[in-house]
Design a protein around this motif. Structure first.
Motif, PDB file in Angstrom:
ATOM      1  N   TRP A  21       0.831  -1.196   0.000  1.00  0.00           N
ATOM      2  CA  TRP A  21       0.000   0.000   0.000  1.00  0.00           C
ATOM      3  C   TRP A  21       0.872   1.256   0.000  1.00  0.00           C
ATOM      4  N   HIS A  22       0.355   2.318  -0.584  1.00  0.00           N
ATOM      5  CA  HIS A  22       0.938   3.647  -0.409  1.00  0.00           C
ATOM      6  C   HIS A  22       0.186   4.320   0.728  1.00  0.00           C
ATOM      7  N   PRO A  23       0.903   5.033   1.632  1.00  0.00           N
ATOM      8  CA  PRO A  23       0.217   5.649   2.770  1.00  0.00           C
ATOM      9  C   PRO A  23      -0.990   6.497   2.377  1.00  0.00           C
ATOM     10  N   ASP A  24      -0.917   7.211   1.267  1.00  0.00           N
ATOM     11  CA  ASP A  24      -2.018   8.081   0.870  1.00  0.00           C
ATOM     12  C   ASP A  24      -3.289   7.307   0.516  1.00  0.00           C
ATOM     13  N   GLU A  25      -3.155   6.037   0.168  1.00  0.00           N
ATOM     14  CA  GLU A  25      -4.314   5.218  -0.197  1.00  0.00           C
ATOM     15  C   GLU A  25      -5.084   4.706   1.019  1.00  0.00           C
ATOM     16  N   GLY A  39      -6.059   5.884   4.042  1.00  0.00           N
ATOM     17  CA  GLY A  39      -7.100   6.584   4.799  1.00  0.00           C
ATOM     18  C   GLY A  39      -8.495   6.120   4.435  1.00  0.00           C
TER      19      GLY A  39
END
Length: 281
Positions: free
Chosen positions: A256-260, A262
């Motif tokens: 995962w990318h952190p921005d995804e 939330g």
């Protein structure tokens, strides 16, 4: 007659358990640090009194040996000894944290470890073992309790220890369960002094004696098909506490990318049951 060890047996819940087990015909070995109060309970129950520090590893081994020497075997262990040092997290003192962990968690693990070794040896010798362990956790350990960080953490550890020991010891004929009681004891008498007393019937719902029938049953021969469970018990009410469960999953099939995350986490939380409220929150 079953041979049973009860720790923390000088007062409160432990005393109530000892009296109820004796009434049910058990042969008892009782432990507590308070030698005088313990002697009184032993006299009332015909028990062997072994005062001492249950969180001492060698003493716990000697306690199990004493029960075997006195009665020829050990059939059940009721771990009841406990200690609370209430503090908000920001005010935790190291020595108080260590004392609570030592008495509650180590004081449960030590006799459990040595009793388990006794039962494993009997099972490996070909004996049909029907042994029982009843640990004492708390609602604080299951839900958390404001101002009781150390006590909650120790009691949560007991709940986890219970399910692990149940899985490990089943092959030897040993069941391991825990109770989370609500009762008026030396640790809670200020809080529960007049709570839940029914004036119309005189039933004192916070009396320690109300918890003991479940302990007697769990320590007895009839409960052999029940293991790895935690029971809440208060007054005339008993329930099964359901612990952590695996929830819904979202799998990206990659990192995962952190921005995804939330929106993903919020969606999972919207589908999950709300957590039980922390006591005192």
């Amino acid at each position: 007659m079953r041979s049973v060890i009860v720790t923390g047996a000088a007062q409160g819940l432990g005393r109530a358990h000892a009296l109820a087990l004796a009434e049910a015909g058990a042969r008892l070995v009782l432990n507590d640090l308070d030698a005088d109060a313990l002697a009184d309970v032993a006299a009332r129950t015909g028990a062997v009194a072994v005062p001492g520090d249950i969180a001492d590893w060698d003493f716990a081994a000697a306690l199990v040996d004493r029960a075997v020497a006195a009665h020829g075997r050990l059939d059940a262990l009721v771990n009841n000894a406990g200690l609370a040092r209430d503090r908000m997290v920001v005010n935790l003192a190291e020595d108080e944290w260590d004392a609570v962990m030592r008495v509650n968690l180590k004081g449960t693990a030590a006799p459990l470890r040595h009793a388990a070794a006794h039962w494993r040896a009997r099972a490996k010798a070909g004996e049909d073992v029907a042994a029982r362990v009843v640990n004492t956790t708390s609602g604080a350990g299951l839900m958390g309790s404001v101002g009781q960080a150390s006590y909650s953490a120790a009691k949560a550890g007991i709940a986890a220890l219970t399910v692990v020991a149940a899985a490990e010891l089943a092959r030897y004929g040993v069941t391991v369960n825990a109770i989370a009681p609500s009762a008026r004891t030396a640790m809670t008498e200020t809080v529960f002094a007049d709570a839940m007393r029914a004036p119309d019937t005189g039933f004192d719902a916070m009396a320690p004696d109300n918890v003991s029938p479940l302990v007697v049953w769990l320590a007895g021969a009839d409960s052999g098909d029940v293991t790895g469970r935690v029971f809440e018990v208060s007054g005339g009410a008993v329930s099964v506490a359901d612990g952590w469960q695996h929830g819904e999953t979202r799998d990206a099939g990659r990192r995962w990318h952190p921005d995804e995350l939330g929106p993903v986490v919020r969606d999972l939380l919207s589908r999950a049951p709300a957590p039980a409220a922390v006591y005192g929150a």
